[in-house]
Design an enzyme around this catalytic site. Structure first.
Site, short mmCIF file in Angstrom:
data_model
loop_
_atom_site.label_atom_id
_atom_site.label_comp_id
_atom_site.label_asym_id
_atom_site.label_seq_id
_atom_site.Cartn_x
_atom_site.Cartn_y
_atom_site.Cartn_z
N SER A 1 2.87 4.29 14.80
CA SER A 1 3.86 5.03 14.05
C SER A 1 4.70 4.17 13.10
O SER A 1 5.49 4.71 12.32
CB SER A 1 4.80 5.74 15.02
OG SER A 1 5.49 4.77 15.81
N SER B 1 2.14 0.97 18.23
CA SER B 1 2.66 1.37 16.93
C SER B 1 3.01 0.25 15.96
O SER B 1 3.34 0.52 14.81
CB SER B 1 3.90 2.24 17.10
OG SER B 1 3.49 3.55 17.35
N LYS C 1 12.58 -0.01 10.86
CA LYS C 1 12.00 1.31 11.13
C LYS C 1 13.13 2.30 11.40
O LYS C 1 14.13 1.95 12.04
CB LYS C 1 11.08 1.20 12.35
CG LYS C 1 10.24 2.42 12.67
CD LYS C 1 9.29 2.11 13.83
CE LYS C 1 8.47 3.29 14.27
NZ LYS C 1 7.58 2.97 15.40
N1 GLN Z 1 0.18 6.38 19.08
C1 GLN Z 1 0.91 6.24 20.29
C2 GLN Z 1 1.69 7.50 20.57
O1 GLN Z 1 1.63 8.37 19.80
C3 GLN Z 1 1.79 5.04 20.26
C4 GLN Z 1 3.04 5.25 19.51
C5 GLN Z 1 3.99 4.09 19.57
O2 GLN Z 1 3.61 2.99 19.96
N2 GLN Z 1 5.25 4.37 19.21
O3 GLN Z 1 2.36 7.64 21.53
#
Ligand code: GLN
Length: 501
Positions: free
Chosen positions: A140, A164, A61
Protein backbone atom coordinates in the site's frame (compact mmCIF):
# COMPACT_ATOMS: atom_id res chain seq x y z
CA UNK A 1 24.79 19.71 -5.82
CA UNK A 2 23.63 21.96 -3.00
CA UNK A 3 20.81 20.71 -0.81
CA UNK A 4 18.66 23.61 -1.96
CA UNK A 5 19.12 22.69 -5.64
CA UNK A 6 18.33 19.08 -4.83
CA UNK A 7 15.16 20.12 -2.97
CA UNK A 8 14.06 22.47 -5.73
CA UNK A 9 14.44 19.71 -8.29
CA UNK A 10 12.25 17.47 -6.17
CA UNK A 11 9.55 20.15 -6.10
CA UNK A 12 9.72 20.58 -9.87
CA UNK A 13 9.35 16.81 -10.21
CA UNK A 14 6.35 16.86 -7.87
CA UNK A 15 4.66 19.20 -10.35
CA UNK A 16 5.74 17.45 -13.51
CA UNK A 17 4.74 14.00 -12.20
CA UNK A 18 1.49 15.12 -10.59
CA UNK A 19 -0.48 12.80 -12.89
CA UNK A 20 1.08 9.76 -11.21
CA UNK A 21 -0.91 10.75 -8.11
CA UNK A 22 1.88 9.85 -5.70
CA UNK A 23 0.95 12.64 -3.27
CA UNK A 24 -2.26 13.40 -1.45
CA UNK A 25 -0.69 16.57 -0.07
CA UNK A 26 2.44 17.73 -1.91
CA UNK A 27 4.89 20.23 -0.49
CA UNK A 28 3.88 23.87 -0.99
CA UNK A 29 6.32 25.71 -3.24
CA UNK A 30 6.22 28.77 -1.05
CA UNK A 31 6.74 27.07 2.28
CA UNK A 32 9.13 27.85 5.08
CA UNK A 33 11.13 24.75 4.07
CA UNK A 34 13.40 26.69 1.70
CA UNK A 35 14.86 28.61 4.63
CA UNK A 36 15.46 25.39 6.56
CA UNK A 37 17.25 23.80 3.58
CA UNK A 38 19.40 26.92 3.18
CA UNK A 39 20.42 26.65 6.83
CA UNK A 40 21.27 22.97 6.28
CA UNK A 41 23.42 23.97 3.30
CA UNK A 42 25.30 26.38 5.56
CA UNK A 43 25.81 23.72 8.22
CA UNK A 44 27.09 21.32 5.59
CA UNK A 45 29.53 23.93 4.21
CA UNK A 46 30.86 24.38 7.74
CA UNK A 47 31.25 20.61 8.03
CA UNK A 48 28.64 20.48 10.80
CA UNK A 49 25.51 18.86 9.39
CA UNK A 50 22.91 17.88 11.99
CA UNK A 51 22.75 14.35 10.56
CA UNK A 52 23.04 12.43 7.32
CA UNK A 53 19.56 13.58 6.32
CA UNK A 54 20.01 17.24 7.25
CA UNK A 55 18.27 19.38 4.61
CA UNK A 56 16.88 16.38 2.73
CA UNK A 57 13.26 16.09 1.54
CA UNK A 58 11.57 12.98 2.92
CA UNK A 59 7.99 12.08 1.99
CA UNK A 60 5.68 10.58 4.56
CA UNK A 61 2.92 8.06 3.88
CA UNK A 62 -0.46 9.59 4.68
CA UNK A 63 -1.20 7.19 7.53
CA UNK A 64 1.61 8.72 9.60
CA UNK A 65 0.51 11.75 11.61
CA UNK A 66 1.86 15.22 10.87
CA UNK A 67 0.82 18.38 12.68
CA UNK A 68 1.30 20.71 9.76
CA UNK A 69 -0.29 18.64 7.00
CA UNK A 70 -3.55 16.64 7.00
CA UNK A 71 -3.46 12.86 7.62
CA UNK A 72 -6.20 11.18 5.60
CA UNK A 73 -5.14 7.50 5.38
CA UNK A 74 -6.60 7.91 1.84
CA UNK A 75 -10.03 7.53 3.42
CA UNK A 76 -13.15 9.66 3.05
CA UNK A 77 -13.82 9.04 6.74
CA UNK A 78 -10.75 11.14 7.63
CA UNK A 79 -11.12 13.76 4.94
CA UNK A 80 -11.06 16.69 7.35
CA UNK A 81 -8.49 15.35 9.75
CA UNK A 82 -5.27 17.04 10.80
CA UNK A 83 -3.44 15.52 13.74
CA UNK A 84 -2.66 17.72 16.73
CA UNK A 85 0.77 16.04 16.98
CA UNK A 86 3.56 14.57 14.89
CA UNK A 87 4.29 10.85 14.91
CA UNK A 88 7.56 10.12 16.69
CA UNK A 89 9.22 9.18 13.37
CA UNK A 90 8.28 12.58 11.94
CA UNK A 91 9.75 14.40 14.94
CA UNK A 92 12.90 12.28 14.72
CA UNK A 93 13.36 13.23 11.06
CA UNK A 94 12.67 16.90 11.73
CA UNK A 95 15.09 16.95 14.66
CA UNK A 96 17.69 15.50 12.30
CA UNK A 97 17.12 18.45 9.94
CA UNK A 98 14.99 16.65 7.31
CA UNK A 99 11.99 18.32 5.67
CA UNK A 100 8.62 16.56 5.27
CA UNK A 101 8.24 16.53 1.48
CA UNK A 102 4.46 15.99 1.55
CA UNK A 103 2.07 13.14 2.33
CA UNK A 104 1.93 10.20 -0.05
CA UNK A 105 -1.01 8.28 -1.46
CA UNK A 106 -1.80 4.72 -0.33
CA UNK A 107 -4.44 2.04 -0.20
CA UNK A 108 -7.02 3.19 2.33
CA UNK A 109 -5.63 2.55 5.84
CA UNK A 110 -2.83 0.49 4.24
CA UNK A 111 -5.16 -2.26 3.05
CA UNK A 112 -4.18 -3.34 -0.42
CA UNK A 113 -1.32 -4.39 -2.66
CA UNK A 114 -1.58 -1.98 -5.60
CA UNK A 115 -2.44 1.48 -4.20
CA UNK A 116 -5.68 1.48 -6.16
CA UNK A 117 -8.04 1.53 -3.15
CA UNK A 118 -7.58 5.22 -2.37
CA UNK A 119 -10.36 7.78 -2.12
CA UNK A 120 -7.92 10.10 -3.93
CA UNK A 121 -7.66 7.77 -6.93
CA UNK A 122 -5.05 5.14 -7.79
CA UNK A 123 -1.30 5.75 -7.78
CA UNK A 124 0.38 5.10 -11.12
CA UNK A 125 3.82 3.70 -11.57
CA UNK A 126 6.17 5.64 -13.86
CA UNK A 127 6.74 2.26 -15.54
CA UNK A 128 4.39 1.58 -18.42
CA UNK A 129 3.79 -1.35 -20.77
CA UNK A 130 5.19 -1.26 -24.31
CA UNK A 131 1.72 -0.04 -25.40
CA UNK A 132 1.97 2.72 -22.75
CA UNK A 133 -0.53 1.40 -20.26
CA UNK A 134 0.09 2.24 -16.60
CA UNK A 135 1.44 -0.52 -14.38
CA UNK A 136 0.72 -1.06 -10.70
CA UNK A 137 3.01 0.77 -8.30
CA UNK A 138 2.45 -1.94 -5.68
CA UNK A 139 0.83 -1.18 -2.38
CA UNK A 140 0.00 0.00 0.00
CA UNK A 141 2.95 2.44 0.09
CA UNK A 142 2.76 2.96 -3.70
CA UNK A 143 2.77 6.76 -3.40
CA UNK A 144 6.00 6.70 -1.38
CA UNK A 145 7.64 4.32 -3.86
CA UNK A 146 6.64 6.38 -6.90
CA UNK A 147 7.75 9.61 -5.20
CA UNK A 148 11.20 8.05 -4.70
CA UNK A 149 11.38 6.44 -8.15
CA UNK A 150 10.63 9.75 -9.88
CA UNK A 151 12.90 11.91 -7.69
CA UNK A 152 10.07 13.79 -6.04
CA UNK A 153 11.96 13.42 -2.74
CA UNK A 154 15.22 12.06 -1.36
CA UNK A 155 13.59 9.11 0.46
CA UNK A 156 10.17 8.22 1.85
CA UNK A 157 8.54 6.61 4.84
CA UNK A 158 6.02 3.86 4.28
CA UNK A 159 4.39 1.29 6.51
CA UNK A 160 4.69 -2.45 6.08
CA UNK A 161 2.13 -4.72 7.73
CA UNK A 162 2.33 -7.61 5.27
CA UNK A 163 4.61 -6.28 2.55
CA UNK A 164 3.50 -2.73 1.85
CA UNK A 165 7.01 -1.27 1.63
CA UNK A 166 8.68 -4.21 -0.10
CA UNK A 167 6.09 -4.85 -2.82
CA UNK A 168 5.97 -1.20 -4.04
CA UNK A 169 9.79 -1.17 -4.03
CA UNK A 170 9.84 -4.30 -6.20
CA UNK A 171 7.27 -2.87 -8.63
CA UNK A 172 8.96 0.51 -9.03
CA UNK A 173 12.62 -0.53 -9.06
CA UNK A 174 13.46 1.12 -5.71
CA UNK A 175 14.78 -0.13 -2.37
CA UNK A 176 12.22 -0.86 0.37
CA UNK A 177 13.26 -1.87 3.88
CA UNK A 178 11.07 -3.24 6.67
CA UNK A 179 13.07 -3.24 9.91
CA UNK A 180 12.58 -5.82 12.68
CA UNK A 181 9.24 -5.28 14.45
CA UNK A 182 9.67 -3.03 17.46
CA UNK A 183 12.81 -1.14 16.45
CA UNK A 184 11.08 1.91 14.94
CA UNK A 185 8.36 3.76 16.85
CA UNK A 186 4.73 3.32 15.81
CA UNK A 187 3.51 6.17 17.98
CA UNK A 188 1.38 8.44 15.76
CA UNK A 189 1.16 5.85 12.98
CA UNK A 190 -2.50 5.06 12.32
CA UNK A 191 -2.94 1.42 13.26
CA UNK A 192 -3.96 -1.19 10.72
CA UNK A 193 -2.85 -4.37 12.54
CA UNK A 194 -0.77 -3.46 15.59
CA UNK A 195 1.06 -6.76 15.97
CA UNK A 196 2.36 -6.49 12.40
CA UNK A 197 2.59 -2.76 11.58
CA UNK A 198 6.16 -1.57 10.98
CA UNK A 199 7.38 1.77 9.67
CA UNK A 200 9.60 1.13 6.65
CA UNK A 201 11.86 3.18 4.41
CA UNK A 202 11.98 3.58 0.64
CA UNK A 203 15.04 4.97 -1.07
CA UNK A 204 17.13 5.00 -4.23
CA UNK A 205 20.07 3.17 -2.67
CA UNK A 206 20.84 1.00 0.32
CA UNK A 207 22.94 3.74 1.84
CA UNK A 208 20.08 6.29 1.62
CA UNK A 209 17.86 3.77 3.39
CA UNK A 210 20.55 3.19 6.02
CA UNK A 211 20.87 6.93 6.63
CA UNK A 212 17.15 7.24 7.38
CA UNK A 213 17.10 4.04 9.44
CA UNK A 214 19.97 5.40 11.53
CA UNK A 215 17.69 8.26 12.61
CA UNK A 216 14.61 6.14 13.34
CA UNK A 217 16.21 3.17 15.07
CA UNK A 218 15.74 4.48 18.61
CA UNK A 219 13.72 3.64 21.67
CA UNK A 220 10.43 5.53 22.11
CA UNK A 221 8.73 5.29 25.49
CA UNK A 222 5.41 6.27 24.00
CA UNK A 223 5.13 3.08 21.92
CA UNK A 224 4.70 0.14 24.30
CA UNK A 225 5.78 -2.33 21.60
CA UNK A 226 9.00 -0.44 20.95
CA UNK A 227 12.07 -2.23 22.27
CA UNK A 228 13.61 -0.88 25.46
CA UNK A 229 17.34 -0.11 25.48
CA UNK A 230 18.04 -3.24 27.57
CA UNK A 231 16.36 -5.48 24.95
CA UNK A 232 18.25 -3.71 22.17
CA UNK A 233 21.56 -4.48 23.84
CA UNK A 234 20.55 -8.12 24.36
CA UNK A 235 19.91 -8.41 20.64
CA UNK A 236 23.25 -6.87 19.80
CA UNK A 237 25.18 -9.07 22.21
CA UNK A 238 23.48 -12.12 20.72
CA UNK A 239 24.61 -11.14 17.24
CA UNK A 240 28.03 -9.86 18.19
CA UNK A 241 29.38 -13.14 19.52
CA UNK A 242 32.63 -14.07 17.73
CA UNK A 243 30.61 -16.54 15.67
CA UNK A 244 28.54 -13.79 14.08
CA UNK A 245 30.43 -10.54 14.36
CA UNK A 246 32.58 -10.87 11.26
CA UNK A 247 29.98 -12.01 8.76
CA UNK A 248 30.17 -10.07 5.50
CA UNK A 249 33.50 -8.49 6.33
CA UNK A 250 35.64 -11.62 6.52
CA UNK A 251 33.61 -14.78 6.12
CA UNK A 252 31.57 -16.08 3.24
CA UNK A 253 27.87 -16.03 4.02
CA UNK A 254 25.63 -19.03 4.40
CA UNK A 255 22.68 -18.09 2.22
CA UNK A 256 19.42 -20.03 2.28
CA UNK A 257 16.84 -20.21 -0.47
CA UNK A 258 13.46 -21.42 0.80
CA UNK A 259 12.34 -24.27 -1.45
CA UNK A 260 8.66 -23.61 -0.74
CA UNK A 261 8.98 -20.19 -2.41
CA UNK A 262 9.58 -21.84 -5.77
CA UNK A 263 5.85 -21.99 -6.39
CA UNK A 264 4.26 -23.07 -9.62
CA UNK A 265 2.79 -19.60 -10.18
CA UNK A 266 6.23 -17.95 -10.06
CA UNK A 267 6.78 -16.01 -13.29
CA UNK A 268 9.67 -17.63 -15.21
CA UNK A 269 11.55 -14.34 -15.42
CA UNK A 270 11.30 -13.84 -11.63
CA UNK A 271 12.59 -17.38 -11.11
CA UNK A 272 15.50 -16.59 -13.44
CA UNK A 273 16.32 -13.36 -11.62
CA UNK A 274 16.28 -15.24 -8.30
CA UNK A 275 18.56 -18.03 -9.47
CA UNK A 276 20.92 -15.56 -11.20
CA UNK A 277 21.36 -13.78 -7.85
CA UNK A 278 22.09 -17.05 -6.05
CA UNK A 279 24.47 -18.24 -8.79
CA UNK A 280 26.42 -15.03 -8.58
CA UNK A 281 26.79 -15.34 -4.82
CA UNK A 282 27.90 -18.94 -5.20
CA UNK A 283 30.59 -17.92 -7.72
CA UNK A 284 31.74 -15.27 -5.27
CA UNK A 285 32.43 -17.91 -2.65
CA UNK A 286 29.28 -17.89 -0.53
CA UNK A 287 27.55 -21.12 0.45
CA UNK A 288 24.09 -21.45 -1.04
CA UNK A 289 21.78 -23.89 0.70
CA UNK A 290 18.21 -25.02 0.13
CA UNK A 291 16.14 -24.58 3.30
CA UNK A 292 12.62 -25.62 4.13
CA UNK A 293 9.99 -23.31 5.63
CA UNK A 294 7.12 -25.79 5.56
CA UNK A 295 4.44 -23.48 6.99
CA UNK A 296 4.87 -20.99 4.13
CA UNK A 297 1.81 -22.29 2.31
CA UNK A 298 -0.42 -21.46 5.30
CA UNK A 299 1.14 -18.08 6.06
CA UNK A 300 -0.91 -16.05 3.59
CA UNK A 301 -4.25 -17.40 4.82
CA UNK A 302 -3.20 -16.86 8.44
CA UNK A 303 -2.20 -13.27 7.66
CA UNK A 304 -5.56 -12.57 5.99
CA UNK A 305 -7.33 -13.75 9.15
CA UNK A 306 -5.10 -11.96 11.66
CA UNK A 307 -4.64 -8.60 9.92
CA UNK A 308 -8.38 -8.03 9.27
CA UNK A 309 -9.19 -9.18 12.82
CA UNK A 310 -6.93 -6.52 14.28
CA UNK A 311 -8.16 -4.00 11.70
CA UNK A 312 -11.81 -4.57 12.57
CA UNK A 313 -11.20 -3.62 16.17
CA UNK A 314 -8.90 -0.70 15.28
CA UNK A 315 -11.38 0.81 12.85
CA UNK A 316 -14.31 0.56 15.25
CA UNK A 317 -13.41 3.98 16.61
CA UNK A 318 -14.35 5.69 13.32
CA UNK A 319 -18.02 5.98 14.19
CA UNK A 320 -18.62 9.64 13.44
CA UNK A 321 -18.79 10.44 17.16
CA UNK A 322 -15.30 9.91 18.55
CA UNK A 323 -13.40 9.85 15.26
CA UNK A 324 -14.25 10.18 11.62
CA UNK A 325 -16.26 12.52 9.47
CA UNK A 326 -19.90 12.14 10.49
CA UNK A 327 -22.51 11.25 7.90
CA UNK A 328 -24.54 14.31 6.99
CA UNK A 329 -27.82 12.37 6.86
CA UNK A 330 -29.89 14.49 9.24
CA UNK A 331 -29.54 14.99 12.98
CA UNK A 332 -28.94 11.42 13.99
CA UNK A 333 -28.07 10.70 17.60
CA UNK A 334 -25.13 8.43 18.34
CA UNK A 335 -26.32 4.88 17.79
CA UNK A 336 -26.50 2.10 15.24
CA UNK A 337 -28.00 4.21 12.44
CA UNK A 338 -25.41 6.96 12.72
CA UNK A 339 -22.53 4.50 12.93
CA UNK A 340 -23.64 2.50 9.94
CA UNK A 341 -24.34 5.59 7.80
CA UNK A 342 -20.97 7.09 8.71
CA UNK A 343 -19.05 3.90 8.04
CA UNK A 344 -21.01 3.03 4.91
CA UNK A 345 -20.22 6.44 3.42
CA UNK A 346 -16.74 6.85 4.84
CA UNK A 347 -15.06 3.49 4.27
CA UNK A 348 -14.24 2.18 0.82
CA UNK A 349 -15.23 -1.27 -0.36
CA UNK A 350 -11.97 -3.05 0.47
CA UNK A 351 -11.88 -1.64 4.00
CA UNK A 352 -15.48 -2.72 4.54
CA UNK A 353 -14.58 -6.18 3.29
CA UNK A 354 -11.67 -6.38 5.78
CA UNK A 355 -13.87 -5.22 8.67
CA UNK A 356 -16.45 -7.88 7.84
CA UNK A 357 -13.77 -10.56 7.52
CA UNK A 358 -12.26 -9.53 10.84
CA UNK A 359 -15.56 -9.28 12.69
CA UNK A 360 -16.50 -12.72 11.38
CA UNK A 361 -13.27 -14.46 12.39
CA UNK A 362 -13.53 -12.96 15.88
CA UNK A 363 -17.18 -13.93 16.34
CA UNK A 364 -17.88 -16.59 18.96
CA UNK A 365 -18.82 -19.30 16.45
CA UNK A 366 -15.86 -18.79 14.13
CA UNK A 367 -13.11 -17.85 16.59
CA UNK A 368 -11.73 -21.36 17.16
CA UNK A 369 -11.65 -22.28 13.50
CA UNK A 370 -10.15 -19.05 12.20
CA UNK A 371 -8.49 -16.66 14.64
CA UNK A 372 -7.06 -19.29 16.98
CA UNK A 373 -5.84 -21.46 14.11
CA UNK A 374 -4.23 -18.47 12.45
CA UNK A 375 -2.39 -17.61 15.68
CA UNK A 376 -1.07 -21.18 15.75
CA UNK A 377 0.11 -20.88 12.16
CA UNK A 378 1.88 -17.67 13.10
CA UNK A 379 3.84 -19.49 15.81
CA UNK A 380 4.77 -22.21 13.31
CA UNK A 381 5.96 -19.64 10.77
CA UNK A 382 8.18 -18.13 13.48
CA UNK A 383 9.48 -21.57 14.41
CA UNK A 384 10.26 -22.37 10.75
CA UNK A 385 12.48 -19.30 10.54
CA UNK A 386 14.16 -20.05 13.88
CA UNK A 387 14.93 -23.55 12.67
CA UNK A 388 16.81 -22.36 9.58
CA UNK A 389 18.74 -19.37 10.92
CA UNK A 390 22.11 -19.93 12.57
CA UNK A 391 21.43 -17.13 15.06
CA UNK A 392 18.89 -17.52 17.83
CA UNK A 393 15.87 -15.36 17.89
CA UNK A 394 17.32 -13.18 20.62
CA UNK A 395 14.22 -12.25 22.62
CA UNK A 396 12.31 -15.47 22.20
CA UNK A 397 11.03 -17.34 25.22
CA UNK A 398 11.66 -20.51 23.22
CA UNK A 399 15.38 -19.81 23.16
CA UNK A 400 17.42 -22.89 24.05
CA UNK A 401 20.58 -21.89 25.94
CA UNK A 402 21.51 -18.30 26.60
CA UNK A 403 23.86 -16.88 24.02
CA UNK A 404 24.47 -20.01 22.00
CA UNK A 405 24.09 -20.22 18.26
CA UNK A 406 20.88 -22.17 17.78
CA UNK A 407 21.95 -24.06 14.78
CA UNK A 408 25.45 -24.59 13.50
CA UNK A 409 24.12 -25.83 10.20
CA UNK A 410 21.82 -22.83 9.88
CA UNK A 411 22.02 -19.93 7.45
CA UNK A 412 22.86 -16.26 8.01
CA UNK A 413 20.40 -14.85 5.54
CA UNK A 414 17.58 -15.85 3.18
CA UNK A 415 17.21 -14.71 -0.41
CA UNK A 416 13.96 -15.03 -2.35
CA UNK A 417 11.75 -13.03 -4.72
CA UNK A 418 9.70 -10.14 -3.32
CA UNK A 419 6.66 -10.88 -5.50
CA UNK A 420 5.64 -13.82 -7.67
CA UNK A 421 5.40 -11.74 -10.86
CA UNK A 422 6.19 -8.37 -12.39
CA UNK A 423 3.62 -5.57 -11.87
CA UNK A 424 0.18 -6.03 -13.44
CA UNK A 425 -1.62 -3.35 -15.46
CA UNK A 426 -3.81 -1.01 -13.44
CA UNK A 427 -6.63 -1.32 -15.98
CA UNK A 428 -6.72 -5.07 -15.35
CA UNK A 429 -6.79 -4.55 -11.59
CA UNK A 430 -9.70 -2.11 -11.87
CA UNK A 431 -11.73 -4.44 -14.07
CA UNK A 432 -13.86 -6.67 -11.81
CA UNK A 433 -14.30 -9.23 -14.59
CA UNK A 434 -10.52 -9.67 -14.86
CA UNK A 435 -9.40 -9.55 -11.21
CA UNK A 436 -10.81 -10.56 -7.83
CA UNK A 437 -9.66 -9.20 -4.44
CA UNK A 438 -8.00 -12.59 -3.87
CA UNK A 439 -5.61 -11.93 -6.78
CA UNK A 440 -4.38 -8.87 -4.89
CA UNK A 441 -3.85 -10.93 -1.73
CA UNK A 442 -1.73 -13.43 -3.71
CA UNK A 443 0.93 -10.78 -4.36
CA UNK A 444 1.85 -10.85 -0.68
CA UNK A 445 2.74 -14.52 -0.61
CA UNK A 446 6.49 -13.92 -0.21
CA UNK A 447 6.33 -10.85 2.02
CA UNK A 448 3.82 -12.00 4.62
CA UNK A 449 5.95 -14.71 6.31
CA UNK A 450 8.65 -12.25 7.44
CA UNK A 451 5.88 -9.95 8.70
CA UNK A 452 4.27 -12.69 10.78
CA UNK A 453 7.67 -13.42 12.34
CA UNK A 454 8.62 -9.72 12.74
CA UNK A 455 11.84 -10.20 10.78
CA UNK A 456 13.86 -7.53 8.96
CA UNK A 457 13.62 -7.71 5.16
CA UNK A 458 14.52 -5.53 2.21
CA UNK A 459 13.47 -5.58 -1.43
CA UNK A 460 16.17 -4.53 -3.89
CA UNK A 461 15.68 -4.10 -7.62
CA UNK A 462 16.55 -7.18 -9.59
CA UNK A 463 19.04 -6.47 -12.30
CA UNK A 464 17.14 -8.62 -14.74
CA UNK A 465 13.93 -6.88 -15.84
CA UNK A 466 11.13 -9.25 -16.70
CA UNK A 467 11.20 -8.44 -20.41
CA UNK A 468 9.88 -11.81 -21.41
CA UNK A 469 6.75 -11.40 -19.30
CA UNK A 470 3.59 -10.15 -20.87
CA UNK A 471 4.24 -6.51 -19.99
CA UNK A 472 7.81 -6.46 -18.75
CA UNK A 473 8.61 -4.36 -15.73
CA UNK A 474 10.83 -4.67 -12.71
CA UNK A 475 11.00 -7.45 -10.15
CA UNK A 476 12.47 -7.36 -6.67
CA UNK A 477 14.83 -9.64 -4.79
CA UNK A 478 14.13 -9.94 -1.09
CA UNK A 479 16.77 -10.40 1.60
CA UNK A 480 15.38 -11.65 4.95
CA UNK A 481 17.37 -11.87 8.19
CA UNK A 482 16.95 -13.22 11.72
CA UNK A 483 15.15 -10.94 14.16
CA UNK A 484 17.41 -8.01 15.06
CA UNK A 485 19.90 -8.78 12.29
CA UNK A 486 18.89 -5.63 10.38
CA UNK A 487 22.49 -4.58 9.75
CA UNK A 488 23.32 -7.86 8.03
CA UNK A 489 20.21 -7.54 5.86
CA UNK A 490 21.29 -4.05 4.77
CA UNK A 491 24.92 -5.09 4.28
CA UNK A 492 23.90 -8.08 2.17
CA UNK A 493 21.67 -5.83 0.05
CA UNK A 494 24.56 -3.39 -0.46
CA UNK A 495 26.86 -6.28 -1.31
CA UNK A 496 24.39 -7.59 -3.93
CA UNK A 497 24.20 -4.18 -5.56
CA UNK A 498 27.97 -3.63 -5.57
CA UNK A 499 29.00 -7.09 -6.61
CA UNK A 500 26.81 -6.97 -9.67
CA UNK A 501 28.99 -6.32 -12.71
N1 GLN B 1 -1.33 -6.15 1.01
C1 GLN B 1 -1.40 -6.44 2.40
C2 GLN B 1 -2.76 -6.10 2.93
O1 GLN B 1 -3.55 -5.64 2.19
C3 GLN B 1 -0.32 -5.73 3.14
C4 GLN B 1 -0.61 -4.32 3.40
C5 GLN B 1 0.41 -3.62 4.26
O2 GLN B 1 1.51 -4.13 4.46
N2 GLN B 1 0.01 -2.47 4.80
O3 GLN B 1 -3.08 -6.26 4.06
Amino acid sequence: MSLLREAERCIINQTSHAALNAFITPLQRSGQWRESVREADLRSEQGKPKSKVDGRLISVKDNICTRELPTTCASAILKDFTSPFNATVVDQLKDAGAIVAGKTNLDEFGMGSHSIYSSFGPVQSPRVTPDREALSSGGSSGGSAVAVATDQCFAALGTDTGGSVRLPAAYTGTFGFKPSYGLVSRWGVVAYANSLDTVGILGKSVSDVQDVFGILNQHDRRDPTNLAPSSRSRILSNLQTPKFASRMTSQPLRVGFPIEYNIQELAPSVRRAWSATLDRMRRQGHTILPVSLPTTKLALSAYYVLAPAEASSNLAKYDGVRYGTRSEGGDMQPGEALYSETRGEGFGQEVQRRILLGAFSLSADAMDNYFIQAQRVRRLVQKDFNDVFAANKPLSSLQPDEGQGANDLGVDILICPTAPSSPPRISKLLDPSATTPLDGYMNDVFTVPASLAGLPAISIPSTTDCHEDEDGGPAGIQVIGQYGDDDLVLQTAEYLVRSNP
